[in-house]
Design a protein around this motif. Structure first.
Motif, short mmCIF file in Angstrom:
data_model
loop_
_atom_site.label_atom_id
_atom_site.label_comp_id
_atom_site.label_asym_id
_atom_site.label_seq_id
_atom_site.Cartn_x
_atom_site.Cartn_y
_atom_site.Cartn_z
N ALA A 74 3.42 0.37 -2.99
CA ALA A 74 4.65 -0.22 -2.47
C ALA A 74 4.42 -1.54 -1.76
O ALA A 74 3.45 -1.71 -1.01
CB ALA A 74 5.32 0.75 -1.50
N VAL A 75 5.33 -2.48 -2.01
CA VAL A 75 5.41 -3.74 -1.26
C VAL A 75 6.65 -3.65 -0.38
O VAL A 75 7.73 -3.33 -0.85
CB VAL A 75 5.53 -4.95 -2.20
N LYS A 76 6.48 -3.94 0.91
CA LYS A 76 7.55 -3.70 1.87
C LYS A 76 7.73 -4.93 2.77
O LYS A 76 6.76 -5.51 3.24
CB LYS A 76 7.22 -2.48 2.72
N ILE A 77 8.99 -5.31 2.97
CA ILE A 77 9.33 -6.40 3.88
C ILE A 77 10.21 -5.85 4.99
O ILE A 77 11.20 -5.16 4.72
CB ILE A 77 10.07 -7.53 3.14
N THR A 78 9.86 -6.13 6.23
CA THR A 78 10.64 -5.69 7.39
C THR A 78 10.87 -6.89 8.30
O THR A 78 9.93 -7.59 8.66
CB THR A 78 9.92 -4.59 8.17
N THR A 79 12.12 -7.12 8.68
CA THR A 79 12.41 -8.24 9.56
C THR A 79 12.11 -7.87 11.01
O THR A 79 12.07 -6.69 11.38
CB THR A 79 13.88 -8.65 9.46
N ALA A 80 11.93 -8.87 11.84
CA ALA A 80 11.91 -8.65 13.28
C ALA A 80 13.33 -8.36 13.74
O ALA A 80 14.29 -8.47 12.97
CB ALA A 80 11.36 -9.89 13.98
N LYS A 81 13.51 -7.98 15.02
CA LYS A 81 14.85 -7.74 15.55
C LYS A 81 15.48 -9.04 16.01
O LYS A 81 14.87 -9.83 16.72
CB LYS A 81 14.79 -6.76 16.72
N GLY A 92 0.82 -1.20 0.00
CA GLY A 92 0.00 0.00 0.00
C GLY A 92 0.85 1.25 0.00
O GLY A 92 1.95 1.27 -0.54
N ARG A 93 0.33 2.32 0.61
CA ARG A 93 1.04 3.59 0.74
C ARG A 93 1.78 3.56 2.08
O ARG A 93 1.15 3.45 3.13
CB ARG A 93 0.07 4.77 0.68
N GLN A 94 3.13 3.70 2.05
CA GLN A 94 3.91 3.42 3.25
C GLN A 94 5.13 4.32 3.36
O GLN A 94 5.49 5.03 2.42
CB GLN A 94 4.39 1.96 3.22
N TYR A 95 5.78 4.26 4.54
CA TYR A 95 7.09 4.88 4.74
C TYR A 95 8.16 3.95 4.18
O TYR A 95 8.02 2.73 4.22
CB TYR A 95 7.36 5.13 6.23
N ASP A 96 9.24 4.54 3.69
CA ASP A 96 10.32 3.72 3.14
C ASP A 96 11.34 3.39 4.23
O ASP A 96 11.37 4.02 5.29
CB ASP A 96 11.00 4.46 1.99
N PRO A 97 12.19 2.38 4.02
CA PRO A 97 13.18 1.97 5.03
C PRO A 97 14.19 3.06 5.40
O PRO A 97 14.73 3.04 6.51
CB PRO A 97 13.88 0.78 4.37
N LEU A 98 14.45 4.00 4.51
CA LEU A 98 15.32 5.12 4.88
C LEU A 98 14.72 5.89 6.06
O LEU A 98 15.43 6.25 7.01
CB LEU A 98 15.51 6.06 3.69
N ILE A 99 13.41 6.11 6.01
CA ILE A 99 12.72 6.76 7.12
C ILE A 99 12.77 5.89 8.36
O ILE A 99 13.07 6.34 9.47
CB ILE A 99 11.25 7.05 6.74
N ASP A 100 12.48 4.60 8.21
CA ASP A 100 12.41 3.69 9.35
C ASP A 100 13.72 3.64 10.13
O ASP A 100 13.71 3.55 11.37
CB ASP A 100 12.07 2.28 8.87
N PHE A 131 19.49 -6.35 15.72
CA PHE A 131 19.57 -5.99 14.31
C PHE A 131 18.22 -6.20 13.62
O PHE A 131 17.50 -7.15 13.91
CB PHE A 131 20.63 -6.83 13.59
N SER A 132 17.90 -5.33 12.68
CA SER A 132 16.72 -5.49 11.83
C SER A 132 17.00 -4.84 10.48
O SER A 132 17.93 -4.04 10.33
CB SER A 132 15.48 -4.86 12.49
N ALA A 133 16.18 -5.18 9.49
CA ALA A 133 16.39 -4.66 8.14
C ALA A 133 15.06 -4.56 7.43
O ALA A 133 14.05 -5.14 7.86
CB ALA A 133 17.36 -5.56 7.36
N GLY A 134 15.05 -3.82 6.32
CA GLY A 134 13.83 -3.67 5.54
C GLY A 134 14.13 -3.40 4.08
O GLY A 134 15.21 -2.92 3.72
N ALA A 135 13.17 -3.72 3.22
CA ALA A 135 13.28 -3.47 1.79
C ALA A 135 11.91 -3.11 1.25
O ALA A 135 10.88 -3.62 1.72
CB ALA A 135 13.82 -4.71 1.06
N LEU A 136 11.87 -2.20 0.28
CA LEU A 136 10.62 -1.73 -0.32
C LEU A 136 10.77 -1.62 -1.82
O LEU A 136 11.82 -1.20 -2.31
CB LEU A 136 10.21 -0.39 0.29
N TYR A 137 9.71 -1.99 -2.54
CA TYR A 137 9.68 -1.78 -3.98
C TYR A 137 8.32 -1.23 -4.37
O TYR A 137 7.28 -1.81 -4.01
CB TYR A 137 9.96 -3.07 -4.75
#
Length: 409
Positions: free
Chosen positions: A167-174, A125-133, A178-184
């Motif tokens: 946007a489709v976004k994947i965010t890992t748990a901690k 949907g409409r989301q924040y990007d990982p740079l923001i996160d 450490f955690s990470a995310g990716a968006l397209y």
């Protein structure tokens, strides 16, 4: 008869699901309003000269405060085996007028649905990007200084001037901190898979007193895909970033509005913080590039070519004097390279804040920002100070002050 039995079986299955699943929907929101003052704000541009004067205004925090007013719905449904369905619908509005924010979008802040598990989550949907996160919280604007504490005109988007559509976004748990995310974000253009696409990556670590984060965003045809993704924006023939003003309107986003013809926008950011005796010391750095100027992504009346590159450094500290009083101070410096033979641009900004909590949900705050500009801005004029959320100054200096009240529910 066979159809009837199949329908009854399906209906029985639907009825059986709620018996095992648990779901909840939460209404939440923020109302943030206050009086803002600028010692110098443009009212228009006459004969290529900016005119204006001091300004007092009652404004929503969407423009100059801590937290843009909003209301939202957040829901979750337990699907079993650690899997949950999740959604968020978040509307932004202007508390001083009741109007929709984010260019008139009904759910302009966020609107997404997805799945969550112990390993992470995937949403669309409409989301924040990982740079923001992973980077926003290290900048003064993302921690205690609000939108007016953003880097000039929020050039690196660290205060969410723009969200990401489609946007489709994947965010890992901690895991171990450490955690990470990716968006397209899919461009959706037939025959051209990369036109209007946006992708972003980010990662971070939090452990004890130390935290670190980094992120990257790449937007193709940014004038349309990134700056033009709300109902009040136009096509590639329109400058969706800002304007040079007119006899009846001020300039908007002069720091980078002239670069609407960039084929690609790239933002790279990193930040770190350390907590010591009630004080949080933070450092954030970003590199914002408007690459390949002169493309068909947007208008280019000044005939720019090449790349416009901004580098921003933000050093700030916040300190809890008491459990009820928080103070903040920060300084940031922004530099832009020479474009088309100009002398580049420099911006120096000082941010100050005091925040007093009347309760866990209500606080009173005072923000002050001082900015000075040097060089030539993107509109090929002598650079003017442009504190985020205010109309630009008519000169190279600007002071912004806000007294506000914020309530969370």
């Amino acid at each position: 008869m066979l159809r009837r039995h199949a329908a009854l079986s399906a209906f029985s299955l639907v009825l059986a699901i709620p018996a095992h699943a648990q779901s909840s929907v939460t209404l939440y929101g923020i109302i943030d309003i206050g009086v803002s003052y600028a010692n110098n704000a443009q009212t228009g541009v006459v004969n290529k000269t900016a005119v204006g004067g001091p300004q007092f205004a009652l404004t929503d925090a969407h423009a100059t405060g801590l937290s843009g007013s909003r209301w939202g719905l957040r829901g979750t449904e337990d699907l079993g085996a650690g899997l949950s369905a999740i959604f968020v619908l978040e509307n932004g509005f202007l508390a001083n007028s009741g109007a929709l924010a984010q260019g008139g979008a009904e759910f302009g802040r966020q609107a997404y649905v997805g799945l969550s598990s112990p390993l992470g989550r995937i949403t669309a949907g409409r989301q924040y990007d990982p740079l923001i996160d992973f980077v926003q919280s290290f900048a003064a604007s993302g921690s205690w200084a609000g939108y007016m504490g953003a880097h000039p005109d929020d050039l690196d988007n660290l205060t969410n001037t723009n969200r990401i559509n489609n946007a489709v976004k994947i965010t890992t748990a901690k895991f171990g901190g450490f955690s990470a995310g990716a968006l397209y974000s899919l461009g959706g253009i037939a025959g051209n898979a990369t036109q209007n696409q946006i992708w972003s990556l980010g990662a971070g670590y939090t452990g004890g007193s130390f935290a670190f984060g980094a992120g990257y965003l790449n937007a193709r045809d940014p004038n349309v895909s990134f700056y033009g993704n709300t109902p009040n924006k136009g096509t590639a023939t329109t400058n969706n970033i800002g304007s040079g003003g007119s006899a009846t309107s001020p300039q908007s986003y002069p720091v980078y509005a002239g670069y609407a013809s960039a084929r690609t926008l790239e933002i790279l950011g990193a930040g770190t913080s350390y907590t010591l005796s009630g004080a949080v010391f933070s450092l954030a750095a970003t590199n914002t590039r408007f690459d390949h100027l002169g493309s068909s992504s947007g208008p280019n009346p000044l005939g720019y070519s090449g790349n416009a590159v901004f580098t921003s450094i933000d050093l700030n500290v916040r300190y809890n004097v008491t459990p009820f009083l928080q103070l903040g101070s920060g300084i940031d410096y922004t530099h832009r390279n020479s474009v088309k033979g100009d002398d580049g641009a420099k911006y120096l900004q000082l941010d100050l804040a005091a925040d007093y909590f009347l309760s866990k949900r209500t606080d009173l705050y005072l923000l002050t920002v001082l900015q000075r500009a040097m060089g030539t801005d993107s509109l090929a004029h002598p650079a003017v100070a442009s504190i985020a959320g205010f109309s630009p100054s008519t000169t190279d200096k600007q002071i912004g002050v806000r007294i506000g009240i914020r309530h969370k529910f």
